[in-house]
Design a protein around this motif. Structure first.
Motif, PDB file in Angstrom:
ATOM      1  N   ASP A   1      -2.498   3.246  10.196  1.00  0.00           N
ATOM      2  CA  ASP A   1      -1.850   4.385  10.867  1.00  0.00           C
ATOM      3  C   ASP A   1      -1.620   5.508   9.854  1.00  0.00           C
ATOM      4  O   ASP A   1      -1.225   5.260   8.716  1.00  0.00           O
TER       5      ASP A   1
ATOM      6  N   ARG B   1       3.493   1.016   2.886  1.00  0.00           N
ATOM      7  CA  ARG B   1       3.291  -0.069   3.838  1.00  0.00           C
ATOM      8  C   ARG B   1       3.457  -1.380   3.071  1.00  0.00           C
ATOM      9  O   ARG B   1       3.039  -1.489   1.922  1.00  0.00           O
TER      10      ARG B   1
ATOM     11  N   LEU C   1      -1.743  -1.093   9.509  1.00  0.00           N
ATOM     12  CA  LEU C   1      -1.918  -0.701   8.121  1.00  0.00           C
ATOM     13  C   LEU C   1      -2.537   0.689   7.998  1.00  0.00           C
ATOM     14  O   LEU C   1      -2.175   1.468   7.132  1.00  0.00           O
TER      15      LEU C   1
ATOM     16  N   VAL D   1       1.932  -4.915   9.325  1.00  0.00           N
ATOM     17  CA  VAL D   1       2.871  -4.560   8.265  1.00  0.00           C
ATOM     18  C   VAL D   1       4.297  -4.823   8.733  1.00  0.00           C
ATOM     19  O   VAL D   1       4.564  -4.947   9.931  1.00  0.00           O
TER      20      VAL D   1
ATOM     21  N   SER E   1       0.869  -1.165   0.000  1.00  0.00           N
ATOM     22  CA  SER E   1       0.000   0.000   0.000  1.00  0.00           C
ATOM     23  C   SER E   1       0.909   1.217   0.000  1.00  0.00           C
ATOM     24  O   SER E   1       1.879   1.269   0.750  1.00  0.00           O
TER      25      SER E   1
END
Length: 197
Positions: free
Chosen positions: A141, A94, A139, A133, A88
């Motif tokens: 944050d 991430r 994920l 992650v 991501s």
């Protein structure tokens, strides 16, 4: 004498035809194809307590299909080994990595350490991702969110996250790993904080 000459000529012709070598056997290539599928919904609910400690969530489930594209039955010693990488990039990079092994295979059954796949059939593996992650952290944050309350439960809905998943999988000891066709999907994280003030 005439018959002896004819027989000799026939024998020479036959023997000279035997000098041609048969083409060497070559293993068939591209006999397997693999792809990914997400089998759970796009909304992920994460539950935390009043001190913001994690209580639980439903993982995102991914299914791997490995199809026999050869015209014959494929059968051989099993070696279930693979990985799925998830990326991501917004708002921050991430990445997660999931390992696939024998425990992830649910079809076909392994019999005496061997796997068999008829033409057109697929081996199926499944794995869950709990949205952790690499390097720690969550994920979602740093994502923007909207917030509302329902009684003493705080509900935060985070901005959608685009995920790209790719990897590779091997199921036969003597057939090398094949790449998984990449997929992209979206997740929306909804965080419930119980007993919020």
């Amino acid at each position: 004498m005439k018959h002896a000459v004819i027989m000799t000529l026939l024998l020479v012709t036959l023997l000279s035809g035997c000098d041609e070598q048969l083409p060497s056997y070559q293993e068939p290539k591209d006999v397997l194809a693999a792809f990914l599928q997400k089998t759970t919904g796009d909304t992920v609910t994460v539950v935390i307590d009043s001190l913001e400690r994690f209580l639980g969530s439903e993982p995102t489930r991914l299914r791997v299909y490995v199809q026999n594209r050869h015209i014959q039955l494929l059968e051989g010693a099993q070696l279930i080994n693979g990985k799925i990488n998830l990326f991501s990039f917004v708002p921050l990079p991430r990445a997660a990595s999931l390992s696939l092994g024998r425990s992830n295979l649910f079809s076909p059954p392994i019999f005496q350490q061997h796997v068999a796949l008829p033409p057109g059939d697929s081996a199926k593996l499944e794995i869950g991702w709990s949205h952790t992650v690499i390097g720690g952290g969550r994920l979602y944050d740093s994502l923007q969110y909207t917030e509302r309350y329902q009684g003493t439960t705080r509900i935060r809905t985070f901005a959608p996250i685009s995920i790209t998943a790719e990897g590779e999988i091997q199921i036969f000891e003597r057939v090398q790993a094949v790449p998984l066709k990449p997929i992209t999907f979206t997740l929306v994280i909804q965080e419930l904080r119980l007993g919020a003030q």
